[in-house]
Design an enzyme around this catalytic site. Structure first.
Site, mmCIF file in Angstrom:
data_model
loop_
_atom_site.group_PDB
_atom_site.id
_atom_site.type_symbol
_atom_site.label_atom_id
_atom_site.label_comp_id
_atom_site.label_asym_id
_atom_site.label_seq_id
_atom_site.Cartn_x
_atom_site.Cartn_y
_atom_site.Cartn_z
ATOM 1 N N ARG A 105 1.853 -12.290 -0.861
ATOM 2 C CA ARG A 105 2.241 -10.973 -1.659
ATOM 3 C C ARG A 105 1.752 -10.771 -2.833
ATOM 4 O O ARG A 105 1.874 -11.820 -3.611
ATOM 5 C CB ARG A 105 3.656 -10.838 -1.399
ATOM 6 C CG ARG A 105 4.301 -9.476 -1.949
ATOM 7 C CD ARG A 105 4.037 -8.400 -1.034
ATOM 8 N NE ARG A 105 4.777 -7.191 -1.313
ATOM 9 C CZ ARG A 105 4.463 -5.850 -0.652
ATOM 10 N NH1 ARG A 105 3.264 -5.617 0.046
ATOM 11 N NH2 ARG A 105 5.332 -4.962 -0.787
ATOM 12 N N THR A 129 -2.301 -0.296 5.494
ATOM 13 C CA THR A 129 -2.027 -1.838 5.552
ATOM 14 C C THR A 129 -2.777 -2.081 6.924
ATOM 15 O O THR A 129 -3.165 -1.019 7.663
ATOM 16 C CB THR A 129 -0.612 -1.762 5.913
ATOM 17 O OG1 THR A 129 -0.111 -1.506 4.451
ATOM 18 C CG2 THR A 129 -0.226 -3.391 6.109
ATOM 19 N N ASN A 168 -1.557 -1.418 -0.144
ATOM 20 C CA ASN A 168 -0.520 -0.331 -0.042
ATOM 21 C C ASN A 168 -0.976 0.943 0.509
ATOM 22 O O ASN A 168 -1.423 0.817 1.717
ATOM 23 C CB ASN A 168 -0.118 -0.271 -1.577
ATOM 24 C CG ASN A 168 1.259 0.504 -1.339
ATOM 25 O OD1 ASN A 168 2.015 0.641 -0.342
ATOM 26 N ND2 ASN A 168 2.021 1.100 -2.396
ATOM 27 N N SER A 191 8.469 -5.634 0.490
ATOM 28 C CA SER A 191 7.636 -5.056 1.603
ATOM 29 C C SER A 191 8.378 -4.800 2.870
ATOM 30 O O SER A 191 9.613 -5.099 3.145
ATOM 31 C CB SER A 191 6.489 -5.981 1.896
ATOM 32 O OG SER A 191 5.791 -5.832 2.963
ATOM 33 N N SER A 192 7.594 -4.098 3.610
ATOM 34 C CA SER A 192 8.223 -3.756 5.006
ATOM 35 C C SER A 192 7.325 -4.374 6.202
ATOM 36 O O SER A 192 7.536 -4.270 7.323
ATOM 37 C CB SER A 192 8.147 -2.142 5.405
ATOM 38 O OG SER A 192 8.904 -1.587 4.183
ATOM 39 N N GLY A 202 1.943 0.972 8.333
ATOM 40 C CA GLY A 202 2.719 1.899 8.403
ATOM 41 C C GLY A 202 3.801 2.204 7.441
ATOM 42 O O GLY A 202 4.820 2.789 7.464
HETATM 43 O O1 DON Z 1 4.161 -3.874 1.917
HETATM 44 C C1 DON Z 1 4.659 -2.732 2.290
HETATM 45 O O2 DON Z 1 5.584 -2.590 2.968
HETATM 46 C C2 DON Z 1 3.667 -1.868 2.140
HETATM 47 N N1 DON Z 1 3.066 -1.803 0.823
HETATM 48 C C3 DON Z 1 2.835 -1.389 3.323
HETATM 49 C C4 DON Z 1 1.800 -0.254 3.069
HETATM 50 C C5 DON Z 1 1.450 0.420 4.387
HETATM 51 O O3 DON Z 1 1.618 -0.185 5.563
HETATM 52 C C6 DON Z 1 0.495 1.351 4.415
HETATM 53 N N2 DON Z 1 0.210 1.628 5.576
HETATM 54 N N3 DON Z 1 -0.169 2.756 6.559
#
Ligand code: DON
Length: 573
Positions: free
Chosen positions: A112, A385, A405, A456-457, A477
């Site tokens: 990360r 992502t 992101n 993060s998710s 997502g």
């Molecule tokens: O780390 C995270 O949770 C976000 N930065 C992820 C971003 C993401 O999945 C965008 N995609 N559609």
């Protein structure tokens, strides 16, 4: 024109292939980057790769055929994605890898991005304390210190082939170019204004009009990749590339320094694991909320006979919504980089706590988010992502989710180095209660501190059955990631759905705040009406995630399914 339309038709063809290793060997092993066909589903025997781009999945499978294992393939696929899928594939971002190796070892690698040393808690607030979202979401100041290249080398410890072999396909794709698809052309065209705003050295992506069938050549990116090939990790974090990043920072108002780059380290974490009805789920721990949310949500439905409710019924959507709401309320309060903030993981996943959380659940009524606060903890315990799933013939399973992101990250391309920088700093809570670009709120646990990793998710996940890989799953997502992974696993395990339905059929999402169920189109009107009657606010939205699943079938064959929400492709042999 005809050639172009054949190409476009070929790209959207859903092909289904089934072949043996022998058949595969007969086929040409070379990948034609100017003419290629993606596949939405493959059933095969030896190994499979599913990713956001046909060329990247093909590169991964080539590496498997050359004797590489799933980790080799995951590295080569990520590097290829950094070239052919610049919206999210990256060198300038970060990610997570979860793996189950065939000797039983479980891995969770954290690469990360990290807040630069001179980052500070209120760096995105103006003098009156108001959030300046433009700074956290666009341009130089929105970037965290990139982690991807360090992550590739941390995972390389488990690989078999020489690194040069893994990076060469990406170098070739960057140097010789590849044909872009309709959706890529559309996405590049939509990006032009931001590119001009966020760059003073104009990158190759700047062009009057992109169309399907155009070739994208990225010479500067090829040279950046060659420096990594020649010098390894320090070919990125030190020397010319590091210098170019710092010069780029100076052209904007960025704060990443040579020291920040040199000090960046990927970290090996203890994977987050839990049992669900005899399956073992292996996912990503902090600094991702992905695994923990998945754990909480699955455990809150485990003893509620969801299989009797059926897929996409008002009853099952209601139950899943209520567990999502409760888990996301905890995310906002308790989750952040555990190296900086004590995250009460054991309590948040304990049976007693989750039972208490569901006490207010009523099967016929929405529980307003205003009445759901983060759970009480006594005696505080001591959208872009991309995801890829890989499985090899020896049973090594790898799930990687990696990101800039949002699409194209900060929209800033490092001048002379040819890659986009992330805008991951927005995943911190820039001010308590101020939503990030995914509407997620947070506070102290996810406040900015130098060297800290933003929450993060992402949820790269492997499900084991009889202690062997059964599912390899993940998706992009933003905050919808854990709910998509949750729903996909429940669809397969509880509703007995086939893999393509579990991936392709509509998904929905609730994240506590805003208090609404966001849904893709396709959920029957009568189900929507029933939910409204129970008190839910519904909002229609575009595609939720791009889930990539590999499933091991009972006949030992491997089934790989790519999401049909994009150009994603499942390849195997
Ligand atoms: O780390 C995270 O949770 C976000 N930065 C992820 C971003 C993401 O999945 C965008 N995609 N559609």
């Amino acid at each position: 024109m005809r050639k172009l339309s054949i190409f476009i038709t070929a790209l959207i063809l859903y092909s289904f292939s089934c072949g043996t290793a022998k058949d595969a060997a007969k086929r040409s092993s070379s990948i034609n980057p100017y003419q290629y066909v993606g596949s939405k589903k493959v059933v095969c025997e030896n190994g499979a790769v599913v990713s956001a781009h046909p060329l990247a999945s093909k590169v991964g499978v080539e590496i498997l055929k050359q004797g590489g294992n799933a980790v080799d393939a995951a590295i080569a696929t990520q590097l290829a994605l950094a070239v052919v899928y610049p919206n999210a594939g990256n060198l300038g971002g970060g990610g997570f890898l979860v793996a189950r190796l065939n000797d039983g070892q479980l891995l969770a690698l954290d690469y990360r991005e990290m807040a630069p040393a001179s980052a500070s808690r209120d760096m995105y607030l103006d003098k009156d304390g108001n959030p300046m979202l433009n700074n956290s979401q666009n341009g130089h100041l929105s970037s965290g210190v990139p982690g991807t290249v360090a992550g590739l080398f941390a995972s390389y410890k488990y690989a078999k082939l020489p690194f040069e072999k893994l990076i060469q396909p990406a170098i070739d794709l960057a140097e010789k170019g590849f044909t872009i698809s309709e959706s890529e052309a559309r996405s590049f065209n939509a990006l032009q204004k931001d590119l001009k705003k966020c760059n003073s050295v104009m990158p190759v992506f700047v062009k009057d009009h992109w169309k399907a069938g155009d070739t994208l050549v990225q010479k500067e990116l090829a040279n950046t990749l060659k420096r990594i090939k020649a010098k390894g990790q320090s070919g990125f974090y030190e020397g010319e590339t590091a210098q170019l990043i710092v010069e780029e920072m100076k052209r904007g108002n960025g704060i990443i320094t040579l020291n920040d780059l040199k000090n960046y380290q990927a970290k090996s974490r203890v994977p987050l694991t839990f049992d669900y009805k005899g399956y073992k789920v292996v996912s990503m721990p902090m600094p991702s909320s992905g695994g923990l949310l998945l754990n909480q949500m699955m455990k809150m439905v485990e003893d509620r006979n969801i299989d009797q409710m059926g897929f996409l019924t008002a009853q099952s959507i209601q139950l899943m919504t209520e567990v999502e709401r409760r888990a996301y309320a905890d995310r906002a309060r308790y989750m952040g980089d555990a190296d900086f903030y004590k995250v009460p993981v054991a309590t948040l996943t304990s049976d007693a706590y989750l039972k208490e959380r569901m006490k207010s659940y009523e099967p016929t009524k929405a529980t307003p988010s205003s009445t759901i606060q983060p759970g009480a903890i006594s005696g505080y315990e001591s959208e872009e992502t991309t995801h890829l799933s890989v499985l090899d013939k020896d049973g090594n399973a790898v799930a990687v989710t990696t990101t800039l992101n949002n699409s194209y990250g900060s929209r800033t391309v490092v001048g002379g180095a040819g890659f986009f920088l992330n805008d991951e700093m927005d995943d911190f809570s820039i001010k308590p209660g101020t939503p990030n670009m995914y509407g997620a709120v947070g506070g102290e646990a996810n406040a900015i501190q130098p060297g800290k990793r933003m929450l993060s998710s992402m949820a790269p996940t492997i499900v084991l059955k009889d202690n062997k890989p059964f599912l390899v799953v993940g998706t992009p997502g933003g905050t919808t990631i854990p709910t998509s992974v949750f729903q996909t696993i429940i669809d397969i395990i509880e509703f007995n759905m086939n893999t393509e339905d579990a991936v392709w059929k509509p998904k929905f999402h609730h994240q506590w705040l805003p208090d609404e169920i966001a849904m893709e189109k396709g959920i029957p009107d009568e189900v929507q009406n029933a939910l409204r009657k129970m008190g839910y606010k519904l909002s229609l939205r575009g595609g939720i995630g791009r889930t990539e699943v590999i499933k091991v079938l009972t006949n030992k064959k491997i089934e790989a399914v790519a999401d049909n929400r994009g150009d994603d492709s499942a390849e195997g042999y």
